[in-house]
Scaffold this motif. Structure first.
Motif, PDB file in Angstrom:
ATOM      1  N   SER A  95      -7.059   4.161   0.521  1.00 20.81           N
ATOM      2  CA  SER A  95      -6.170   5.208   1.027  1.00 20.81           C
ATOM      3  C   SER A  95      -6.170   5.247   2.556  1.00 20.81           C
ATOM      4  O   SER A  95      -5.125   5.479   3.181  1.00 20.81           O
TER       5      SER A  95
ATOM      6  N   THR B 249      -4.072   2.374   3.674  1.00 20.40           N
ATOM      7  CA  THR B 249      -2.663   2.711   3.434  1.00 20.40           C
ATOM      8  C   THR B 249      -2.149   3.648   4.524  1.00 20.40           C
ATOM      9  O   THR B 249      -1.036   3.494   5.041  1.00 20.40           O
TER      10      THR B 249
ATOM     11  N   ASP C 230      -0.892   5.309  -3.886  1.00 24.22           N
ATOM     12  CA  ASP C 230      -2.165   5.903  -3.497  1.00 24.22           C
ATOM     13  C   ASP C 230      -3.220   5.625  -4.554  1.00 24.22           C
ATOM     14  O   ASP C 230      -4.060   6.482  -4.845  1.00 24.22           O
TER      15      ASP C 230
ATOM     16  N   PHE D 212       0.825  -1.197   0.000  1.00 26.44           N
ATOM     17  CA  PHE D 212       0.000   0.000   0.000  1.00 26.44           C
ATOM     18  C   PHE D 212       0.862   1.251   0.000  1.00 26.44           C
ATOM     19  O   PHE D 212       0.536   2.261   0.609  1.00 26.44           O
ATOM     20  N   GLU D 213       1.999   1.152  -0.721  1.00 29.65           N
ATOM     21  CA  GLU D 213       2.865   2.329  -0.771  1.00 29.65           C
ATOM     22  C   GLU D 213       2.342   3.347  -1.785  1.00 29.65           C
ATOM     23  O   GLU D 213       2.659   4.503  -1.729  1.00 29.65           O
TER      24      GLU D 213
ATOM     25  N   THR E  17      -3.062  -6.942   1.695  1.00 31.83           N
ATOM     26  CA  THR E  17      -2.565  -5.659   2.203  1.00 31.83           C
ATOM     27  C   THR E  17      -1.407  -5.932   3.136  1.00 31.83           C
ATOM     28  O   THR E  17      -1.191  -7.052   3.574  1.00 31.83           O
TER      29      THR E  17
END
Length: 793
Positions: A196, A199, A155, A152-153, A170
């Motif tokens: 998001s 993340t 966006d 989840f680096e 994830t």
């Protein structure tokens, strides 16, 4: 519908096990590409999954495994070689199978998992090996390689999920090694949160936030508590693959033996602690007692299976045999839920099959013969299983022609099994048991079904090998019942310990119905035609004296106990000197010498470390007068029935009040209770107790009848009468018996509280005026009862 769900559950569990094995086999095949054994094993496993998925209408799974099976068939036949690319394709096919199984487990259907790319890849492998062009292969979507796990680096607004591979996980907590689906992924899929937000929460963990992902999302207001709760519940849900394991039966046997020894040690410890009377030690022992009982019950359940598993193949056997013999037979199964130890199921399998074949071949007549005899052209074969007397009984009953005893006798003489003079001293039941002799057959000719004299002797041999017994009961023209009695081999049972002539014996608790004390005065043993009987509630109960049956020193008829038992469908009493206690005992199998005696089902070690024999209740009944002298028993029963016809049968509760016997009509008794004296309170001039959220008025019959009794008792016995929500209790000194008998020699009296006197059980007994007794307890009992019409309204 429930059965289909169980089938799907079994399919999923077995398929998960097969897939794990397939992973290992494919990797091994890559190292040994020439191994015919590995290829054949992989092919058989894929073929099994394909066949079952087709039966259960999982079309996508069937199509995918069919493609894999086709490729494996070419490898097995040597049409194309095993290459690393082939193994990679087959492993991708397994991943597709796993994805479909996961969807089936979660929703019960295959969903919209796309497997066309994997199928195209499989077909491409086959076409490349034969030199065909891609155009000749099925026009399906090209397979996509299994992507690396996404993080989840980025966006991105939406996660990218490939249908040909498991969804990308994830980033989760570093210490989450359980293999469960990540919580963030599940929340995104449910639409409860955006990628998001997940993340951002994962980034907080990376920066040093030690809170769990769900806690961060909740406390920062990113997700609703209900959504997180549902996701956590789904995450912790155990999969089908993890819901069961396969355990070796030998290991279960070892555990069963160890638990048996633990129960014996527990019994000895409980008895020793009871003598020390140490409160702290007693509490610890009670806890150990509870844990041991729960452990024993759990271990026993692991080996128990319903007999339905054994019966599942018999409908086909009956159908095929009936067609081969030209007969019409309907199979009825009763007691399919009866549970047996797995080892006993295996031991009974062959004998039961022989009995069913014998019943169809020899028992049930042809349709023409049945019509000529006035029967339904279709015969009925009934399988029945039930627990009785600490045994499991399995019956095979038909409504056929029955066993011709004379024909059996002639055949036995012709085959040299008996001499003609021996038949005169044998009863019909003993002659019928000759069908279990080796080489015995009454068939006129040898067929592929019967006639060789093998089968029934196998039944007897196999059942007796596990310490069981076989019985036959037949009525000419009405049918035959063959009964298998499977005894206690290695089990833990509730048992009653008794003493007779100074020796202790154990009786299975399931066979015990009630206990009666014989004092020789108010209760006594009678004799009918020289056989001991006891008059139990107006009916003659045949008795077995344990000391005579075991050839022990004979005791008297006073201060003894009668244990009312049930065996072989008959009720009888066993006379013993003392009844000691009840406890759980471990049944140990006996040696052949003790088995030959036929009176014992096993042995056990009691709490004091001494060995006691467990009585075989059914064998004891057969060995005693219950198996002989039917004329005398019939005459006694006829005399009893004749006596009952002389007047109406009254059902009475006999209570003791001082030195007097008082009879209370049983239909006025709601229940019997005991109260401690300290529970008695006073309300005005009357005694009451708190009972089931009510104030229960008491009436002492000793006061009503003017009888002097001792007042220093610790407990009181009461007879509770309830009508339309109101109750009263009549206090008596003791409950003597419940009688179903013809009350004779009635006489009216004018005493307060009595309706009269009568002779009950050959003793003068006073008949209580129940209405007067109720009013003595509660003068307003009848006046304050609600109107029944209002209650119904």
């Amino acid at each position: 519908m429930e059965e289909l769900g169980e089938i799907v559950h079994e399919f999923l569990m077995e398929s998960h096990e097969n897939l794990d094995q397939l992973d290992r086999d494919l990797v091994a095949l890559e190292q040994e590409p020439g191994s015919r054994e590995l290829i054949s094993r992989i092919f058989r496993t894929i073929h099994t999954i394909k066949g079952t998925s087709g039966f259960l209408a999982f079309s996508r799974l069937e199509t995918l495994t069919h493609a894999g099976e086709s490729l494996l068939s070419r490898l097995r036949d040597g049409v194309q070689p095993v290459t690393p690319e082939t193994i990679t394709t087959l492993l991708a096919m397994l991943d597709g199978v796993r994805a479909l199984l996961a969807t089936i487990e979660e929703s019960g259907a295959e969903g919209d998992i796309n497997v066309e790319g994997v199928i195209a890849s499989v077909h491409r492998q086959m076409s490349d090996a034969t030199g065909e062009s891609d155009a000749a292969a099925p026009q399906l979507d090209a397979p996509t390689a299994v992507p690396a796990p996404e993080s989840f680096e980025s966006d991105d607004a939406e996660p990218r999920v490939s249908l040909d591979a498991p969804p990308a996980p994830t980033r989760e907590l570093p210490d989450d090694k359980s293999g469960r689906r990540p919580l963030g992924e599940m929340l995104i899929e449910s639409g409860a949160i955006s990628q998001s937000d997940v993340t951002w929460a994962v980034q907080r963990q990376v920066e040093g936030d030690e809170r769990k992902l769900g806690t961060i999302l909740l406390e920062e207001g990113k997700a609703a508590p209900a959504a997180v709760g549902e996701a956590l519940q789904a995450q912790n849900k155990r999969s089908v693959a993890d819901s069961a394991i396969r355990v070796d039966v030998d290991l279960l046997d070892t555990l069963m033996n160890l638990v048996g020894e633990l129960v014996l040690a527990r019994n000895q410890l409980v008895r020793g602690v009871a003598e020390t009377a140490d409160p702290a030690l007693m509490r610890t022992t009670q806890r150990l007692n509870l844990i041991t009982s729960e452990l024993q019950e759990g271990i026993m359940k692991t080996r128990m299976q319903p007999i339905e598993h054994l019966w599942s193949k018999l409908p086909r056997v009956v159908r095929d045999l009936a067609n081969a013999c030209g007969k019409q037979v309907k199979l009825v199964m009763e007691g399919k839920e009866t549970e047996l130890d797995r080892s006993l199921l295996e031991a009974v399998k062959d004998p039961l099959t022989h009995l069913v074949r014998n019943a169809v071949d020899h028992g049930v007549e042809t349709a023409a013969e049945r019509l000529a005899a006035g029967k339904d052209p279709e015969g009925t074969l009934t399988l029945r299983a039930y627990h009785e007397g600490g045994h499991v009984t399995v019956e095979v009953a038909d409504d056929g022609c029955g066993i011709n005893v004379d024909r059996v006798a002639r055949t036995a003489v012709e085959r040299g099994l008996l001499r003609p003079e021996q038949l005169t001293n044998m009863d019909p039941r003993e002659i019928m048991m000759l069908i279990f002799q080796p080489g015995f057959s009454t068939a006129a000719k040898v067929t592929n079904v019967s006639g060789r004299g093998v089968g029934m002797d196998v039944v007897k041999t196999n059942i007796e090998r596990i310490g069981g017994a076989v019985e036959v009961d037949s009525t000419p023209g009405a049918g035959t019942t063959l009964r298998l009695t499977i005894p206690l081999t290695l089990a833990i049972i509730q048992a009653l310990t008794v003493e007779c002539a100074g020796e202790r014996y154990v009786v299975p608790q399931v066979a015990v119905h009630e206990l009666v004390y014989i004092d020789g005065q108010t209760t006594k043993i009678e004799y009918a035609s020289g056989a001991p009987v006891y008059r139990l509630r107006g009916k003659l109960l045949p008795l077995v004296r344990l000391d005579r049956a075991l050839d022990l020193p004979v005791g008297g008829d006073q201060n003894a106990y009668v244990i009312v038992l049930q065996a072989d469908g008959r009720r009888f009493g066993m006379v013993v000197d003392r009844v000691l206690n009840t406890e759980e005992v471990v049944v140990k199998a006996l040696t052949a010498r003790f088995k030959d005696i036929g009176l014992y089902a096993g042995a056990t070690i009691l709490g004091d470390g001494k060995v006691a024999l467990i009585l075989d209740v059914a064998s004891l009944a057969r060995r005693s007068h219950l198996a002989a002298g039917p004329a005398e028993r019939h005459a006694a029963a006829s005399a009893l029935e004749a006596a009952a016809k002389t007047g109406p049968v009254d059902r009475l509760l006999i209570a003791g009040v001082g030195d007097r016997r008082v009879a209370i009509p049983l239909d006025t008794v709601t229940r019997l209770e005991e109260f401690t004296v300290d529970r008695i309170e006073r309300a005005g001039m009357r005694e009451v107790v708190q009972y089931r959220d009510q104030i229960l008025p008491l009436a002492r019959l000793s006061h009503l009848l003017g009888v002097m009794t001792e007042l220093d008792e610790e407990r009181i016995s009461v007879v509770v009468y309830t009508e339309r929500g109101r109750s009263v209790a009549l206090v008596v000194d003791k409950i003597v018996d419940i009688v179903e008998d013809t009350v004779t020699a009635r006489r009216e009296v004018d005493d307060d509280g009595l309706l009269g006197t009568a002779v009950v059980q050959q003793r003068v007994t006073e008949l209580l005026d129940v209405r007067r007794a109720i009013l003595a307890a509660d003068p307003n009992f009848y006046t304050e009862l609600p109107d029944p019409m209002l209650v119904e309204a």
